[in-house]
Design an enzyme around this catalytic site. Structure first.
Site, PDB file in Angstrom:
ATOM      1  N   HIS A   1      -1.039  18.127  24.204  1.00  0.00           N
ATOM      2  CA  HIS A   1      -1.374  16.703  24.396  1.00  0.00           C
ATOM      3  C   HIS A   1      -0.540  15.835  23.445  1.00  0.00           C
ATOM      4  O   HIS A   1       0.065  14.837  23.868  1.00  0.00           O
ATOM      5  CB  HIS A   1      -2.868  16.502  24.130  1.00  0.00           C
ATOM      6  CG  HIS A   1      -3.315  15.076  24.171  1.00  0.00           C
ATOM      7  ND1 HIS A   1      -3.987  14.523  25.234  1.00  0.00           N
ATOM      8  CD2 HIS A   1      -3.187  14.063  23.261  1.00  0.00           C
ATOM      9  CE1 HIS A   1      -4.256  13.251  24.997  1.00  0.00           C
ATOM     10  NE2 HIS A   1      -3.772  12.951  23.798  1.00  0.00           N
ATOM     11  N   GLU A   2      -0.486  16.233  22.179  1.00  0.00           N
ATOM     12  CA  GLU A   2       0.270  15.441  21.202  1.00  0.00           C
ATOM     13  C   GLU A   2       1.787  15.588  21.418  1.00  0.00           C
ATOM     14  O   GLU A   2       2.543  14.643  21.194  1.00  0.00           O
ATOM     15  CB  GLU A   2      -0.108  15.860  19.779  1.00  0.00           C
ATOM     16  CG  GLU A   2      -1.585  15.685  19.430  1.00  0.00           C
ATOM     17  CD  GLU A   2      -2.068  14.259  19.603  1.00  0.00           C
ATOM     18  OE1 GLU A   2      -1.255  13.317  19.510  1.00  0.00           O
ATOM     19  OE2 GLU A   2      -3.282  14.078  19.847  1.00  0.00           O
TER      20      GLU A   2
ATOM     21  N   HIS B   1       3.055  13.047  23.794  1.00  0.00           N
ATOM     22  CA  HIS B   1       3.291  11.770  23.107  1.00  0.00           C
ATOM     23  C   HIS B   1       4.641  11.788  22.390  1.00  0.00           C
ATOM     24  O   HIS B   1       5.457  10.879  22.528  1.00  0.00           O
ATOM     25  CB  HIS B   1       2.213  11.530  22.038  1.00  0.00           C
ATOM     26  CG  HIS B   1       0.876  11.108  22.558  1.00  0.00           C
ATOM     27  ND1 HIS B   1       0.696  10.008  23.358  1.00  0.00           N
ATOM     28  CD2 HIS B   1      -0.365  11.632  22.357  1.00  0.00           C
ATOM     29  CE1 HIS B   1      -0.591   9.869  23.641  1.00  0.00           C
ATOM     30  NE2 HIS B   1      -1.256  10.851  23.047  1.00  0.00           N
TER      31      HIS B   1
ATOM     32  N   ASP C   1      -2.020   7.796  26.055  1.00  0.00           N
ATOM     33  CA  ASP C   1      -3.353   8.285  26.384  1.00  0.00           C
ATOM     34  C   ASP C   1      -3.887   7.632  27.651  1.00  0.00           C
ATOM     35  O   ASP C   1      -3.617   6.459  27.931  1.00  0.00           O
ATOM     36  CB  ASP C   1      -4.323   8.005  25.230  1.00  0.00           C
ATOM     37  CG  ASP C   1      -4.046   8.890  24.019  1.00  0.00           C
ATOM     38  OD1 ASP C   1      -3.657  10.054  24.218  1.00  0.00           O
ATOM     39  OD2 ASP C   1      -4.219   8.412  22.887  1.00  0.00           O
TER      40      ASP C   1
END
Length: 825
Positions: A155-156, A159, A166
């Site tokens: 998830h990170e 980014h 998000d």
């Protein structure tokens, strides 16, 4: 073309796409060069290394599935700090360092939770700065709260690497859909659950349905979306990667374009998968065939080494230019300041000077006391002459390092030159092979254009200084510690040029806040005659000219080191020009943190890109923080200077509009469009506290979603409540002042004039809000400027619209799309 140069130029162009010099690259579907660095303040704990390895291994498999067989982690370096004990398995870093790491492991500042997050403030598709995990997150069972650590990492990573955002919004957890239905902010809408209020008092808890808020038309503030533990939906990782069924990113088919989340705001309602597909990684990788599971990642353990720096300084004939102060004198002023005030103690420092040939003036010397600094500064060149052979200087710089029994790999060279050299590319391959990091300082408009290639391909910093008397001092001050130990870093409190008339008097103030004061220096330089100096501390103690130490090298500067810890408060100074003619004076003040346990306010700055092709606009970014927390309400100003001397002053904003991604995240930004011709531009930023309005934001933006609970077997199972953050945006910050150099950037294709009014449109409105005011709708948004966010001050607009009559036109509905949901109520 010199052999190897073509490859190096390609590498340079590739690295220039990102602001931060990450070493990550994609090779046959595998990410290589990933650096995970542990902060020096983290106590030694072998469990951290094991947890990191397990997390990355798990993440690699999950990433491979999520990317449909395109990406996995092939090799990762784990960088431990010098404070840890040496072990045989710890290797010496090459260009890996804490300040360039992709992932950092560090304690949070003020212990209000361990939410993982990515420092990300660019535009859609722009890479982030770093991922931050706390030791507690890595060592504690967080499975119910965030899901498996490997999934959180992916998830990170999305980014950081692909610039997606998000798909949840903790500030706006619900919205009114076009079907006149209150929906949880999520992607995809296929993720099922219930909207409830869960309240506990004493030892008993109740769960009830949410009520509608009459003001917003949505659910009451206490309402929470609780997902079902068992789901059929496969997306999205950027909403809730903790769900077992979620193994994909939202696609064009499943993306929820109505959700009021940052992904929709920043990416024009594109799905995360569509943004990822536009990335360079995706364009250069096809799915791997014949394998369902990628090979496991390999890990290298590295230990940070003592800093090694060699100054390589130009003393060719062109350094004699300048009147009454030559470039050579300005260089010596700045280099001496760097040696005495900026470089950390215990560092190994050497110096080489060059013209058409090069000479080692000092092999490496350990900086332990004042005599160490003086031993090197005494060899600063006093005369200029001859041609310019940059490669000769670099080769002798590498030799000065190896002859002192140090490895060139990971060592730093600070290269300063004002001249051109048509042979500079002849040593590119040699420099690259050495593993040394080259920081370049281009002095004046004629400095070799290839300098940027040197710094980029080696992961170094790049600076440009025109004839600005402060430019070189600011550049050298920007080459500070890379270890993550903030107590080692020198901070600039003041850097000011003062044009003083003959026999004139000028006064000024410098603010020393309570987080700094150790190793504090006041430096004054002049052009023709030393001024009379009076410096007074906040308690009224005075220092005069006789207290300032004269420089023995006749470089027109004096220096005062404040004994012990400098008094907190406002220092005042007065400078009297004893000469009958006007002259330029400079005042520079540097300091360090008050103690190793005190975290000072830090300001950093950079441009959105290191190169710009007109008419593409650039963005100025400045981050103001204390520890890892954002500082809000500061007065932040950027100063940009072109090669022709044209200067632009920009006030930077943290208002969530225009160039600014997120309001109140401590990132102050602004579009830069005032191009004045091609060439190099320099950036400097000043950040100051606004009295009684500057505060610390105790909530870290852009963090992983903390799961409040799940529905399992039709029963709601709640997780422990998230730790409350007291007065989240109300922690006051005392008055402070910081200056920082943002390095340099280059522009091509720009006209020499500065009139670009018809080239850049107004920026789009991104913060339109609507709420009921009785029978009316109250609209607020930030009005853009005439040229992106410039032309007039961006300001908050308010309109009261009289309900939702049928006379709305199609164009009006387009301008105010947020009203559609309201008028469906």
């Amino acid at each position: 073309m010199v052999p190897g140069l073509k490859v190096l130029l390609f590498l340079s162009l590739h690295l220039l796409q990102g602001v931060k010099s990450s070493m990550v690259h994609l090779n046959n579907n595998g990410y290589e060069g990933v650096v995970i660095a542990i902060n020096p303040s983290v106590p030694e704990d072998d469990r951290l290394i094991q947890s990191i390895k397990e997390m990355v291994t798990q993440a690699s498999t999950y990433l491979f599935e999520a990317s449909k067989g395109r990406f996995y982690f092939r090799n990762v370096s784990i960088l431990v700090p010098m404070t840890w004990k040496s072990k045989y398995e710890y290797l010496t870093p090459k260009q890996e360092s804490y300040d360039k790491a992709d992932v950092i492991v560090a304690e949070p500042y003020l212990k209000y939770g361990d939410d993982p997050y990515t420092l990300q403030y660019g535009q859609c598709g722009d890479r982030g700065q770093y991922i931050h995990f706390t030791p507690n997150f890595l060592l504690t069972d967080n499975l119910p709260l965030y899901g498996p650590r490997g999934r959180v990492f992916v998830h990170e990573w999305a980014h950081l690497r692909w610039g997606v955002f998000d798909e949840y919004n903790t500030d706006r957890p619900f919205y009114m859909s076009g079907k006149n239905k209150i929906e949880a902010t999520r992607c995809s809408t296929g993720i099922s659950g219930r909207n409830v209020v869960h309240e506990c008092q004493g030892g008993s808890c109740i769960t009830r349905q949410c009520r509608r808020d009459a003001k917003t038309g949505l659910h009451e503030p206490k309402c929470t979306f609780i997902p079902n533990k068992s789901q059929a939906a496969r997306d999205s990782i950027m909403f809730m990667q903790s769900l077992d069924s979620v193994v994909e990113f939202c696609t064009e088919k499943t993306h929820n374009t109505e959700a009021p989340n940052l992904q929709n705001k920043m990416c024009n309602r594109k799905s995360t998968w569509d943004v990822i597909k536009e990335s360079a990684d995706f364009q250069n990788a096809s799915p791997m065939t014949g394998t369902k599971i990628p090979p496991p990642p390999t890990f290298s353990l590295l230990k940070t080494k003592q800093r090694v720096v060699c100054l390589v300084l130009d003393k060719s004939g062109s350094m004699n230019s300048g009147n009454p102060v030559t470039r050579l004198t300005q260089m010596n002023q700045a280099a001496e300041l760097y040696l005495i005030q900026i470089i950390e103690k215990e560092s190994l420092v050497g110096m080489v000077t060059f013209d058409s040939t090069a000479t080692i003036q000092n092999n490496l010397i350990r900086m332990v006391n004042e005599s160490s600094h003086l031993e090197i500064s005494a060899k600063l060149p006093q005369e200029a002459g001859g041609g310019t052979s940059i490669c000769s200087g670099l080769r002798e710089g590498l030799k000065a390092i190896t002859s002192s029994n140090q490895r060139t790999s990971g060592s730093e060279i600070v290269l300063l030159t004002d001249g051109e050299d048509d042979q500079i590319s002849s040593c590119f391959e040699e420099v690259k092979h050495s593993g040394a990091i080259i920081h370049t300082i281009a002095l004046g408009p004629s400095a070799a254009k290839e300098l940027e290639t040197l710094s980029t391909m080696t992961g170094g910093l790049r600076f440009y200084s025109s004839e600005d008397i402060n430019g070189l001092i600011d550049a050298f001050s920007g080459i500070s510690s890379r270890s993550g130990d903030i107590s080692q870093q020198a901070l600039q409190l003041e850097s000011k040029a003062l044009n003083i008339t003959g026999k004139g008097l000028v006064k000024g103030t410098v603010l020393v806040d309570s987080t700094v004061g150790n190793d504090t220096f006041f430096v004054v330089t002049w052009m023709t005659q030393k001024p009379e100096i009076i410096l007074q501390d906040p308690k009224g103690n005075k220092y005069t000219t006789s207290d300032f130490r004269d420089d023995k090298l006749n470089i027109r500067s004096v220096r005062l080191r404040i004994p012990g810890i400098a008094e907190t408060g406002t220092w005042t100074y007065s400078l009297l020009n004893k000469n009958a003619r006007s002259q330029l004076l400079t005042v520079t003040v540097t300091t360090r943190t008050r103690s190793p346990t005190t975290l000072p306010v830090i300001a950093t700055a950079h441009m959105s890109h290191k190169t710009a092709q007109y008419p593409s606009p650039m963005i100025v970014y400045a981050r103001v923080s204390q520890g890892f927390l954002p500082v809000l309400g500061a007065n932040v100003t950027a100063f940009i200077e072109a090669e022709d001397g044209h200067r632009v002053t920009l006030e930077l904003w943290d208002n969530g509009a225009g160039a600014d991604t997120l309001k109140n995240d401590g990132i102050y930004s602004r579009y830069f469009t005032d191009f004045h011709g091609n060439g190099r531009y320099s950036l400097k930023v000043n950040a100051q506290a606004r009295k009684n309005t500057t505060k610390l934001n105790l909530k870290q933006p852009n963090k992983s979603l903390y799961i409040t609970g799940y529905i399992e077997n039709d029963q709601i199972v709640m997780n422990p409540p998230k730790p409350e953050v007291p007065d989240a945006t109300g922690a006051p910050v005392e008055d402070f002042s910081r200056l920082t150099s943002g390095g340099s950037f280059t522009v091509s294709g720009a006209p020499p004039g500065g009139n670009h009014a018809h080239v850049f449109p107004p920026s789009k409105v991104t913060d339109l809000e609507a709420e009921f005011k009785g029978s009316h709708i109250h609209l607020t948004w930030t009005a853009p400027g005439k040229v992106l966010d410039r032309g007039r001050e961006m300001r908050k607009m308010r309109v009261i619209d009289s309900g939702c009559p049928s006379r709305w036109t199609r164009s009006r509905a387009h301008v105010y799309p947020v009203l559609i949901g309201f008028c469906a109520l």
